[in-house]
Design an enzyme around this catalytic site. Structure first.
Site, mmCIF file in Angstrom:
data_model
loop_
_atom_site.group_PDB
_atom_site.id
_atom_site.type_symbol
_atom_site.label_atom_id
_atom_site.label_comp_id
_atom_site.label_asym_id
_atom_site.label_seq_id
_atom_site.Cartn_x
_atom_site.Cartn_y
_atom_site.Cartn_z
ATOM 1 N N SER A 162 0.675 -1.255 0.094
ATOM 2 C CA SER A 162 0.116 0.104 -0.165
ATOM 3 C C SER A 162 0.771 1.385 -0.034
ATOM 4 O O SER A 162 1.764 1.464 -0.855
ATOM 5 C CB SER A 162 -1.081 -0.164 1.142
ATOM 6 O OG SER A 162 -1.872 0.826 1.180
ATOM 7 N N GLU A 196 -8.911 -5.218 -4.768
ATOM 8 C CA GLU A 196 -8.386 -4.055 -4.001
ATOM 9 C C GLU A 196 -9.551 -3.376 -3.574
ATOM 10 O O GLU A 196 -9.475 -2.585 -2.362
ATOM 11 C CB GLU A 196 -7.439 -3.240 -4.823
ATOM 12 C CG GLU A 196 -6.179 -3.990 -5.392
ATOM 13 C CD GLU A 196 -4.996 -3.989 -4.081
ATOM 14 O OE1 GLU A 196 -5.615 -3.443 -3.178
ATOM 15 O OE2 GLU A 196 -4.043 -4.437 -4.659
ATOM 16 N N HIS A 200 -7.721 -5.423 -0.513
ATOM 17 C CA HIS A 200 -6.532 -5.030 -0.197
ATOM 18 C C HIS A 200 -5.822 -5.341 1.184
ATOM 19 O O HIS A 200 -6.543 -5.509 2.194
ATOM 20 C CB HIS A 200 -6.940 -3.368 -0.065
ATOM 21 C CG HIS A 200 -5.646 -2.447 0.080
ATOM 22 N ND1 HIS A 200 -4.719 -2.285 -0.829
ATOM 23 C CD2 HIS A 200 -5.408 -1.856 0.919
ATOM 24 C CE1 HIS A 200 -3.783 -1.411 -0.492
ATOM 25 N NE2 HIS A 200 -4.261 -1.153 0.672
#
Length: 546
Positions: free
Chosen positions: A207, A334, A448
């Site tokens: 991330s 995601e 995610h």
């Protein structure tokens, strides 16, 4: 004599037990450290050293300044217990709270042995959390230390304390990214004492950590400090990661909220240096307009050409300083980051339907674009052609708009410079971020941050309490081998086992490996959706000048 000999043996044994109990001692340039012994998930012993200072505490006059070299210490430092995380407003942790300490520039080192016959490759982890929250302590080494690598995990300054920018010399910004560079310098100078190879350093992150990795590939300050790179679910070109104008206005808002002057910049910053760190971090909550959007108010900034500049130009205008192999990719879904919240709160879907002309540009970070209205219309026509806004389509939209499109773009820009290995994680295990994001027992896919379950033996959001199924642990073994083989050789499958993972070479449909129950070589990751995003007028006038 026999009694004396026995006494001497007992004394020697006692000394050896004391040494074993107290842990190994390593001497760094700043002083000696005592670590502790632990066991990896398959029983291998390794040494752990926690809370190692890599820079001076960024407090008082050092707040909003570049990190300074750490002070030395005269005695053996206890490195057997965790240090604090950096001060943060925990936006992405349930129950939102203030936590951490400003004296936080520490790192942890985990090594199989201190004096190996050949030094181990080093893997340097940069945590995610939107440059707002997170810390090194949430990433335990028990999976990766089954392999012959040295692992380093770090803290760095977060939120306004790490990324506030007045867009001038008073506070140019990027302090958190400069902390990461300072930690890399520490590794270059000290990691050999832990059995690591300073000439074989792989930076990897997820991330905002993945975007940080990509920024280090572009930043002149990081030249020569690493040799391979892995970006998981984050690149510098993501809509939430690229610099945006307005840094000064945000700094002025922070100042006003805590009772400091808003101009001139020097007075603003001097005053903020006297304010309690929790009070500054708490201003983060005042930048949200809808849910947790606008996404990441304090982010990397363009500084201009100075000697200490981490980002002299916009990332679109920066060329990589070194051709290093790059492993990068995304999870299959995601966009669960937002879609999961829609399961428990249907009002989100209604808000997007009724107020989409405002919310789509703001949440996807194209507000202010010259043709924002046209982009919004095209998005509605492509993802919601029948007029209905569904959770599945919200998931696709935010997967593409916030993560996948720009990863695809970054791969295309870099593939002719150095080897790029592209992947998509589609394995759905027992644990996942979908549940903690609000979806409960509804299966929305591979979210995610789900990749973290297979690389680290704990998770920054919730640890597996009742053990990992054998099938999931097979993915742990697969992913840690791919990642550590890449760290060792610059190729995730150097022996073509269990398949040949080719570098990206096509100009059309890009080659990638699907990480599912088996590894599969494919082409064209979400190709139709990527073609749509490329067609949008989103790269015009997107530069951000200092």
């Amino acid at each position: 004599m026999p009694r004396l000999l026995l006494l001497l043996l007992l004394v020697a044994a006692s000394v050896l037990c004391d040494v074993a109990a107290s842990g190994a001692v390593v001497r760094t340039r700043q002083g000696a450290l005592r670590g502790t012994s632990r066991a990896a998930s398959e029983g291998r012993r390794f040494l752990a050293f926690y809370r190692i200072p890599y820079a001076r505490p960024p407090v008082g006059p050092l707040r909003f300044r570049s990190p300074q070299p750490p002070d030395a210490w005269p005695h053996i430092r206890d490195a057997t217990t965790l240090g604090p995380v950096c001060t943060q407003y925990a936006t992405f942790v349930p129950g939102r709270s203030l936590m951490g300490a400003e004296d936080c520039l520490y790192l942890n080192v985990f090594t199989p042995e201190l004096r190996p016959e050949e030094p181990f490759p080093v893997m340097f982890w940069i945590h995610g959390g939107g440059w707002i929250d997170g810390g090194s302590n949430s990433y335990e080494p028990d999976f990766l230390l089954n392999h012959d690598i040295v692992l380093v995990t770090i803290n760095y300054r977060l939120g306004p304390l790490g990324f506030l920018s007045t867009e001038d010399a008073a506070a140019p910004g990027n302090f958190g990214l400069k902390d990461q560079t300072a930690a890399l310098r520490w590794v270059r100078e000290n990691i050999a004492a832990f059995g690591g190879d300073p000439a074989s350093v792989t930076i990897f992150g997820e991330s905002a950590g993945g975007a940080s990795v990509h920024y280090h590939m572009l930043s002149p300050l990081s030249r020569g400090l690493f040799h391979r790179a892995i970006s998981q679910s984050g690149v510098s070109l993501n809509a939430w990661a690229v610099p945006r104008p307005g840094g000064l206005q945000k700094a002025q808002k922070v100042a006003a909220l805590v009772g400091c002057p808003t101009e001139p910049s020097a007075a603003l910053v001097d005053c903020l240096r006297t304010v309690d760190d929790y009070k500054i971090a708490n201003t983060t909550s005042h930048f949200s307009e809808w849910l947790f959007f606008p996404f990441i108010p304090f982010r990397p900034a363009v500084e201009g050409e100075t000697e200490d500049s981490f980002m002299p130009k916009h990332p679109l205008d920066l060329k990589p300083h070194t051709a290093v192999p790059w492993l990068t990719g995304v999870t299959h879904d995601e966009g669960i980051l937002l879609a999961a919240a829609c399961v428990a709160n249907k009002q989100i879907l209604e808000d997007l339907k009724q107020d989409g002309d405002r919310l789509f540009p703001m949440t996807l970070s194209y507000d202010g674009a010259p043709q924002a209205d046209l982009v919004t219309k095209k998005i509605k026509d492509f993802y919601f052609s029948n007029g209905e806004i569904t959770i599945d389509k919200v998931k696709e939209l935010y997967s593409d708009g916030l993560f996948v499109w720009n990863t695809d773009e970054a791969v295309r820009k870099y593939k002719d410079i150095a080897p790029v290995y592209y992947y998509r994680l589609s394995y759905k295990g027992k644990y996942g971020m979908s549940k903690i994001s609000g979806a409960g027992d509804v299966d929305l896919g591979v979210a995610h941050a789900d990749d973290l379950f297979y690389l680290f033996s704990n998770n920054p959001y919730y640890p597996p309490a009742d053990g990992m199924p054998e099938k999931d642990y097979e993915i742990v073994k697969t992913m840690t081998k791919l990642w550590t083989d890449f760290a060792k050789t610059g190729n995730p499958t150097p022996n073509n086992d269990p398949l040949h993972w080719p570098r990206v070479s096509s100009d059309g449909e890009l080659e990638f490996v699907e990480i599912g129950e088996q590894l599969q070589l494919k082409k064209g990751l979400f190709q139709e959706r990527m073609d749509f995003w490329v067609s949008l007028p989103l790269r015009q006038n997107k530069r951000s000048s200092p």
